[in-house]
Design an enzyme around this catalytic site. Structure first.
Site, PDB file in Angstrom:
ATOM      1  CB  SER A  93      -0.820   0.021   1.106  1.00 45.34           C
ATOM      2  OG  SER A  93      -1.585  -0.948   1.128  1.00 45.34           O
TER       3      SER A  93
HETATM    4  N1  SAH Z   1      -0.903  -4.317   4.150  1.00 39.32           N
HETATM    5  C1  SAH Z   1      -0.450  -4.705   2.874  1.00 39.32           C
HETATM    6  C2  SAH Z   1      -1.246  -4.741   1.736  1.00 39.32           C
HETATM    7  C3  SAH Z   1      -1.283  -5.629   0.724  1.00 39.32           C
HETATM    8  S1  SAH Z   1      -2.653  -5.549  -0.592  1.00 39.32           S
HETATM    9  C4  SAH Z   1       0.791  -4.167   2.326  1.00 39.32           C
HETATM   10  O1  SAH Z   1       1.051  -3.076   2.585  1.00 39.32           O
HETATM   11  O2  SAH Z   1       1.793  -4.773   1.816  1.00 39.32           O
HETATM   12  C5  SAH Z   1      -3.651  -6.809   0.218  1.00 39.32           C
HETATM   13  C6  SAH Z   1      -3.333  -7.936   0.426  1.00 39.32           C
HETATM   14  O3  SAH Z   1      -4.848  -8.783   1.137  1.00 39.32           O
HETATM   15  C7  SAH Z   1      -2.996  -9.037  -0.506  1.00 39.32           C
HETATM   16  O4  SAH Z   1      -1.870  -9.427  -0.241  1.00 39.32           O
HETATM   17  C8  SAH Z   1      -4.052  -9.919  -0.804  1.00 39.32           C
HETATM   18  O5  SAH Z   1      -3.436 -11.192  -1.168  1.00 39.32           O
HETATM   19  C9  SAH Z   1      -4.709 -10.008   0.516  1.00 39.32           C
HETATM   20  N2  SAH Z   1      -6.056 -10.588   0.723  1.00 39.32           N
HETATM   21  C10 SAH Z   1      -7.300 -10.385  -0.126  1.00 39.32           C
HETATM   22  N3  SAH Z   1      -8.153 -10.877   0.378  1.00 39.32           N
HETATM   23  C11 SAH Z   1      -7.966 -11.533   1.392  1.00 39.32           C
HETATM   24  C12 SAH Z   1      -8.513 -12.475   2.474  1.00 39.32           C
HETATM   25  N4  SAH Z   1     -10.003 -12.851   2.028  1.00 39.32           N
HETATM   26  N5  SAH Z   1      -7.850 -12.917   3.210  1.00 39.32           N
HETATM   27  C13 SAH Z   1      -6.471 -12.545   3.746  1.00 39.32           C
HETATM   28  N6  SAH Z   1      -5.905 -11.857   2.802  1.00 39.32           N
HETATM   29  C14 SAH Z   1      -6.623 -11.403   1.653  1.00 39.32           C
END
Ligand code: SAH
Length: 225
Positions: A74
């Site tokens: 993010s």
């Molecule tokens: N906070 C993270 C954001 C990553 S993007 C950062 O800054 O790196 C969002 C993430 O949510 C992705 O890795 C995706 O695989 C995960 N995601 C999507 N749906 C999900 C779910 N149902 N349960 C767990 N993770 C999920």
């Protein structure tokens, strides 16, 4: 050999990195982040440790970047904004849905929270776990579907969803303590509204909206890749 030297370069936190972080924290302050504890965490966590090698030189730009498996780390402003709205206090139990790179997880830990983090993509779960542990951050990691939360560890003071949700998962509201807060970007794949849910009693919530954002989608189930 190449991978190893990449990793070594990646694991160094130089004066240059520290200087760039200070500038980033100041940029976020100018964009409206007022919680000094959030800015201090941004100033402390080496974001370049969480980036894919091709993007390391951009680690202190206020932008999202690819982290593999079609997902992104993010934007720092978004991380700071969500964290600020949650009003994180030391020792609070925080549930994070979407570990991704682990950067947001590190920010929460740096603020003293006890973090439980769930990732549905096996590859990212393994990578973030290895990376966070290598630099001394120890949240509780789970590979699973964050839609369901993690009820076996009791209820949480705060819950953060870091992927765009079509609606707030009811299971997560149930796992929130009374007096607790949940933050989630809610909407379709094109645009989401940052939504804060405050649980004021066992049966009542107060919902407020905090502007438009774009996240990768919250998906059901797990992916073994
Ligand atoms: N906070 C993270 C954001 C990553 S993007 C950062 O800054 O790196 C969002 C993430 O949510 C992705 O890795 C995706 O695989 C995960 N995601 C999507 N749906 C999900 C779910 N149902 N349960 C767990 N993770 C999920």
């Amino acid at each position: 050999m190449c991978v190893q030297s990449d990793l070594l370069q990646k694991m160094q936190d130089t004066y240059r990195h520290k200087g760039l972080r200070k500038i980033l924290a100041e940029e976020l302050r100018q964009k409206g982040i007022t919680d000094q504890r959030v800015l201090d965490a941004i100033n402390t966590v080496p974001r370049h440790f969480f980036m894919d090698s091709g993007f390391i030189n951009f680690a202190y730009k206020d932008s999202a970047f690819p982290i593999g498996a079609g997902q992104t780390i993010s934007q720092p402003y978004t991380v700071a904004f969500q964290t600020q709205l949650l009003d994180i206090q030391p020792m609070e139990k925080v549930l994070e849905i979407g570990t991704g790179s682990g950067y947001q997880t590190a920010i929460l830990l740096e603020m003293g929270a006890k973090v439980f983090t769930i990732e549905r993509q096996k590859e990212l779960y393994l990578k973030a776990k290895a990376q966070l542990e290598a630099i001394g951050y120890h949240p509780h990691f789970f590979y699973g579907d964050g839609y369901l939360g993690m009820p076996s560890y009791g209820s949480y003071s705060k819950i953060i969803i870091t992927a765009g949700a079509p609606e707030i998962p009811q299971a997560l509201v149930e796992q929130l303590q009374v007096g607790g807060k949940l933050i989630a970007p809610v909407g379709d794949t094109q645009k989401q509204v940052m939504t804060l849910v405050e649980k004021v009693s066992e049966t009542e919530t107060v919902i407020t909206q905090h502007g438009n954002f774009i996240f990768v989608p919250l998906l059901k189930g797990t992916s073994s890749r």
